[in-house]
Design a protein around this motif. Structure first.
Motif, short mmCIF file in Angstrom:
data_model
loop_
_atom_site.label_atom_id
_atom_site.label_comp_id
_atom_site.label_asym_id
_atom_site.label_seq_id
_atom_site.Cartn_x
_atom_site.Cartn_y
_atom_site.Cartn_z
N SER A 344 0.86 -1.16 -0.05
CA SER A 344 -0.10 0.13 0.07
C SER A 344 0.77 1.17 -0.01
CB SER A 344 -1.02 -0.02 1.24
OG SER A 344 -0.17 0.42 2.35
N THR A 345 0.38 2.28 -0.14
CA THR A 345 1.25 3.56 -0.35
C THR A 345 1.63 3.89 1.11
OG1 THR A 345 -0.94 4.95 0.16
CG2 THR A 345 -0.30 4.45 -2.12
N GLY A 346 1.17 3.35 2.08
CA GLY A 346 1.59 3.41 3.43
C GLY A 346 2.98 2.67 3.73
N VAL A 347 3.21 1.78 3.12
CA VAL A 347 4.32 0.85 3.38
C VAL A 347 5.58 1.59 3.54
CG1 VAL A 347 5.75 -1.15 2.63
CG2 VAL A 347 3.17 -1.32 2.57
N ALA A 348 6.16 1.45 4.29
CA ALA A 348 7.50 1.89 4.82
C ALA A 348 8.83 1.75 3.77
CB ALA A 348 8.12 1.43 6.34
#
Length: 410
Positions: A344-348
């Protein structure tokens, strides 16, 4: 054992269909379908008989009278024992499992009719943390939440080395040379690499479930059939999580905490067709047999939705003999599990959301097989069921590991 023979035959049929699908005639496929249906029915009957036998043994161990079919003096007729009045008890002395109470419960749910007083007046039904007023036969079906486990554990290599023993791993392979007639070749010494030693430690995995005496007296029938299965499932989940992402501190070291070989750590800003091509290119040819993709189901569906220049999806989902989905990307099998972060776009940044790996290159060392023990806590009167095992695990050959990590946003 007949059950093992059935499973072995089903596996043989599955392998035959996977390898000889194009060669099989319609008659052969029909014959296999009939055989599979018969085997599955026989397997179901064996499992049901085993469950009935275990329940009967449990009743005998509990000291309950077992109907021998002879109704004489001092015995209660079978019909009366099983179907007493509304205030009486049902099967196994459990009035909440009686047909009368089940009907009353259905009327309460569907029409709002009050539960009869004789059921509500019983003191045990006032405990609110257990669904005691739900019919036992219903409670048996809703007591647990389904979780996806058991996909990874069956794929890794299992060993039973003694803890603390160092196992050498060689990075040098001997080479063969062409020689003339009557000539010899140089002797090659087979040595282990300087840092190629693997040592397994002892890490204890424990899962204990306590059932209070109060709960035991009114709802234990809803738990006893699933309690041990739930412990085993919980321990399986813990092992699989450690195999994928364990940090090695007090637990096995996971695959994702290994540093891939040079050039085998890839980055991507989002799932793309180019990721799969780059990963296949980075995987050494010597290691491509047996290597599979591993990612979450959500990430797989994002790759599955990609199409080639002709608009065809690059992913494939087939269904095997048992109806279970078998997923593929560019012809390589995909193992979906919940232990790999979902893209997802929030993956570090630098977080792996998919990887290629041959799970046989991971060794899970268990020196003490999983054991289950029941005991009673004298201080609290709780009945405790616990499972314990000693385990450690490591990647013994990381050359089959190719990771796709979240890249740095520009």
């Amino acid at each position: 054992m007949r059950l093992k023979e059935i499973e072995a035959r089903l596996a043989q049929i599955r392998n035959e269909l996977n390898t000889r699908a194009a060669e099989l005639t319609a008659e052969e496929i029909t014959a296999l379908e009939t055989e599979v249906t018969d085997l599955q029915e026989e397997r179901t009957q064996i499992v049901e008989q085993a469950e009935r036998r275990n329940k009967l043994l449990a009743r005998i161990a509990a000291g309950e009278p077992i109907d021998d079919g002879v109704e004489g003096e001092g015995t209660t007729p079978t019909v009366l024992r099983n179907f007493k009045g509304a205030a009486g008890e049902g099967d196994d002395g459990d009035k909440y499992g009686s047909m009368e109470y089940r009907k009353a419960f259905m009327r309460y749910v569907c029409r709002g009719a009050a539960i009869p007083t004789e059921y509500r007046a019983d003191a045990v039904s006032s405990t609110t943390d257990v669904g005691a007023t739900i019919p036992t036969t219903v409670l048996n079906q809703i007591v647990q939440k389904l979780e996806s486990t058991g996909m990874i554990l069956a794929l890794v290599t299992r060993t039973a080395y003694k803890g603390g023993v160092a196992i050498p791993v060689s990075t040098v392979k001997p080479t063969a040379t062409w020689v003339a007639e009557g000539k010899g070749s140089d002797k090659q010494k087979f040595t282990a690499a300087k840092d190629g030693m693997i040592t397994f430690a002892y890490h204890k995995l424990r899962c204990a479930v306590a059932v209070s005496l109060e709960v035991d007296t009114m709802a234990i029938s809803a738990f006893e059939a699933m309690l041990i299965n739930n412990i085993v499932e919980a321990m399986t989940k813990a092992l699989e999580q450690a195999i994928i992402s364990g940090d090695g501190n007090g637990k096995p070291k996971g695959i994702l905490n290994e540093t891939p070989a040079e050039g085998q750590k890839l980055t991507s800003l989002k799932p793309a067709y180019a990721d799969l091509i780059a990963a296949e290119a980075a995987l050494p040819q010597a290691y491509e047999n047996g290597a599979v993709w591993c990612m979450s189901k959500n990430t797989f569906m994002q790759y599955y939705g990609l199409t080639d220049s002709n608009g065809q999806p690059i992913g494939r989902v087939n269904y095997g003999i048992a109806g279970k989905p078998e997923r593929f990307l560019l012809g390589r099998q995909v193992v979906c599990c919940d232990y790999v972060p979902t893209y997802s776009t929030g993956v570090a940044e630098n977080t792996a959301f998919a990887f290629l790996f041959n799970f046989k290159d991971y060794v899970l060392n268990t020196n003490y097989a999983m054991g289950v023990k029941k005991y009673e806590d004298n201080d609290t009167d709780d009945k405790v069921t616990k499972g314990i095992m000693l385990a450690d695990g490591k990647v013994v050959d990381k050359n089959s590991l190719v990771t796709i990590c979240m890249g740095k946003a520009m």
